[in-house]
Structures are given as structure tokens and as C-alpha cells.
Scaffold this motif. Structure first.
Motif, PDB file in Angstrom:
ATOM      1  N   ARG A 101       0.837  -1.207   0.000  1.00 51.72           N
ATOM      2  CA  ARG A 101       0.000   0.000   0.000  1.00 51.72           C
ATOM      3  C   ARG A 101       0.869   1.254   0.000  1.00 51.72           C
ATOM      4  N   GLU A 103       0.146   5.404   0.154  1.00 52.46           N
ATOM      5  CA  GLU A 103      -0.844   6.455   0.342  1.00 52.46           C
ATOM      6  C   GLU A 103      -0.196   7.831   0.224  1.00 52.46           C
ATOM      7  N   ASP A 105      -1.370  11.631   1.189  1.00 51.79           N
ATOM      8  CA  ASP A 105      -2.426  12.343   1.932  1.00 51.79           C
ATOM      9  C   ASP A 105      -3.558  11.391   2.305  1.00 51.79           C
ATOM     10  N   GLN A 107      -4.674   8.755   0.756  1.00 49.66           N
ATOM     11  CA  GLN A 107      -5.372   8.107  -0.351  1.00 49.66           C
ATOM     12  C   GLN A 107      -4.477   7.050  -0.996  1.00 49.66           C
ATOM     13  N   ASP A 108      -5.004   5.860  -1.142  1.00 53.47           N
ATOM     14  CA  ASP A 108      -4.275   4.756  -1.762  1.00 53.47           C
ATOM     15  C   ASP A 108      -4.111   5.033  -3.253  1.00 53.47           C
ATOM     16  N   ALA A 111      -5.714   2.479  -5.649  1.00 55.55           N
ATOM     17  CA  ALA A 111      -7.152   2.197  -5.560  1.00 55.55           C
ATOM     18  C   ALA A 111      -7.772   2.206  -6.955  1.00 55.55           C
ATOM     19  N   ASP A 113     -10.375   3.507  -8.110  1.00 51.37           N
ATOM     20  CA  ASP A 113     -10.972   4.758  -8.577  1.00 51.37           C
ATOM     21  C   ASP A 113      -9.939   5.861  -8.825  1.00 51.37           C
ATOM     22  N   VAL A 114      -8.649   5.524  -8.716  1.00 57.68           N
ATOM     23  CA  VAL A 114      -7.596   6.517  -8.957  1.00 57.68           C
ATOM     24  C   VAL A 114      -7.162   6.444 -10.421  1.00 57.68           C
TER      25      VAL A 114
END
Length: 288
Positions: A101, A103, A105, A107-108, A111, A113-114
Motif C-alpha cells: 500500500r 498512500e 495524503d 489516499q491509496d 485504488a 478509482d484513482v
């Protein structure tokens, strides 16, 4: 000047006195800034593979905001691979995959949805050799803000370009020739143009993969000055083969070897009092 330790010519081994690279002693305010900046990038158990070959092994590392973190280590140790994991540049390599993983800030970055394209606009990348677009100096900087809708009109776009070039320390050198090709600039100017291009899209992080390796000492010094200025606003991660450069520009250093993160800490600690023997051997030039 070579970064390697002096050797005893009669024995070919490092001299017994302290040969480590000593960075300038950081001020209290510098240490405080690093301590209070907060974690920008959190990496947990990150491994990377190229087909069946594993290049990184369970890397766990926190990278603070508004500071420079240097990745050092011998060629092939995985530092550039890890750098490219942060903005998913490895996605473009057939057979490459990353586990664990990362991240930014909170946020992965991996992911579902990135959007990798949007991610790379927020995590700028500066490569070893300057790579300006085959466009004018103005268009090199304006291209990103235009396609990402960061300027509502010509006047605002011109302001964005001017601001980015000023932050990159290039405005006074090119203000009267913005419509000349970016490739007409010197190597050091081209690298600052590339940095301006990255800044123009309002990134949160700037990654630099040996940004001075193709530059002369004068251009290198200017880029290093620029890095020190930019760290007041951005999280910067730099890969470098030059231990002296890491000592000059970074506040934290991570040492990689054979795909493993051996040691991390403040740059002063790593260069003057490393905990791991492998780190000390690399710093003193016993291998590399």
C-alpha cells in the motif's frame, strides 16, 4: 569530485580514518520543520516485480511533507523502481506489478478509482535527462494546465506559466523568448523548464530520478539551489548516486540494497552515525 572514500594505495582498502560524507549541520529550525511537517507519503509492505523477478521486498517508509528525502544505494538496488511506484510509472512496463500500500495524503494511489493520469499530474516526475516537449518554452509549461483545465483563459494561463517559470528560477532567462523551442535551451535550463512544467499543474509531490546526472557542475549547483527553495512548498523525493548531493540537499535519507530498505533516518544520522554496517560500508566507499 568523487564521492568515494580515499584509499590506501599500498593495500587498496579504505583508509582507517573517518571518510564519511558529512553534511552541513542542520539548524534547529530545519529539524523542527521536518518533525512538524507531517507524513505526506506512507508506504507499507511495498514489493515490486518485473515478471517473475522480484525487485523490491516489503518496503515500509514514511516520507514527510515540505522536505527533501533522498534515496541512495548502489546501481540496481531498487531505489528508482520504488520511486516510480509512487506515481505508478511502473504501470507502463509490461509484466510489472506492485503489492502493498502507498498512500498520499491518506489516499491509496493504487485504488481502483484513482486515474493514473490524474495521479501523475499531482505527483510530478523529473527524469535523469531533460525531456522538454518539442514545443515552445511557453507551450512546454502551458500544456499541462491547459489540458487539466487549471486556467480559464489566456491571461490566467500566461500568469500560471510566468509563476511556474519564476518558481523554477528560469523566468528572467527566458522572459523575452518564450516562443522559442524548449530544446534551444542549455541542459541545465531544460531541466529547470521540466521542473516548471511539473510545478505548473499544482503537484503535491515532486519526484526526481537523478535530475543532475547529465548536467555540468554549475547547472547541478543551480538545480540543487532550486530543490532547496522548492522544499518549502512541496514534498520532494530524489534518487541520487551522489552521496555528496544527498548530504547537501536532503533532510532525510533512505538507503536501499538489493531491493531492501536497509536504513532510514535524518540525513545527518545516516551519514555520520549509521546503525547498519551495510550503510556504513556504502557511505565509506567499500562498495557501490
Amino acid at each position: 569530485m568523487s564521492d568515494r572514500a580515499p584509499t590506501n594505495s599500498s593495500e587498496g582498502s579504505p583508509m582507517p580514518h573517518d571518510t564519511r560524507v558529512h553534511p552541513p549541520v542542520a539548524s534547529v529550525s530545519t529539524h523542527a520543520a521536518v518533525a512538524t511537517a507531517g507524513v505526506k507519503i506512507h508506504c507499507q509492505d511495498v514489493s515490486a516485480y518485473y515478471g517473475d523477478k522480484q525487485a523490491l521486498y516489503d518496503i515500509t517508509l514514511d516520507i514527510p511533507d515540505r522536505s527533501v528525502t533522498a534515496f541512495i544505494g548502489p546501481s540496481g538496488c531498487g531505489k528508482s523502481t520504488f520511486l516510480r511506484c509512487i506515481n505508478r510509472m511502473n504501470d507502463t512496463i509490461p509484466g510489472a506489478r506492485v503489492t502493498g500500500r502507498i498512500e498520499i495524503d491518506g489516499q491509496d494511489v493504487n485504488a481502483s478509482d484513482v486515474d493514473p493520469v490524474v495521479l501523475r499530474s499531482r505527483v510530478g516526475m523529473v527524469f535523469q535527462k531533460p525531456n522538454p516537449f518539442p514545443k515552445s518554452i511557453f507551450e512546454n509549461v502551458a500544456y499541462g494546465p491547459r489540458i487539466h483545465g487549471l486556467a480559464s483563459g489566456k491571461t490566467e494561463l500566461e500568469g500560471v506559466v510566468e509563476s511556474a517559470l519564476k518558481k523554477a528560477g528560469l523566468w528572467t532567462e527566458v522572459a523575452d523568448r518564450l516562443h522559442q523551442p524548449g530544446t534551444s535551451l542549455s541542459g541545465g535550463q531544460q531541466q529547470r523548464l521540466v521542473i516548471a512544467r511539473a510545478i505548473a499543474v499544482q503537484p503535491r509531490v515532486i519526484l526526481m530520478d537523478e535530475p543532475c546526472s547529465a548536467l555540468d557542475p554549475i547547472a547541478t549547483a543551480r538545480i540543487e539551489e532550486l530543490i532547496d527553495e522548492l522544499r518549502q512548498q512541496y514534498c520532494i523525493v530524489i534518487v541520487t548516486h551522489s552521496m555528496a548531493q544527498a548530504a547537501r540537499v536532503s533532510q532525510r535519507t533512505a538507503f536501499f540494497h538489493l531491493g531492501n530498505l536497509v536504513e532510514q533516518g535524518t540525513t545527518e544520522e545516516i551519514f555520520t552515525n549509521p546503525r547498519e554496517k551495510r550503510t556504513q560500508d556504502y557511505i565509506t566507499g567499500r562498495y557501490g
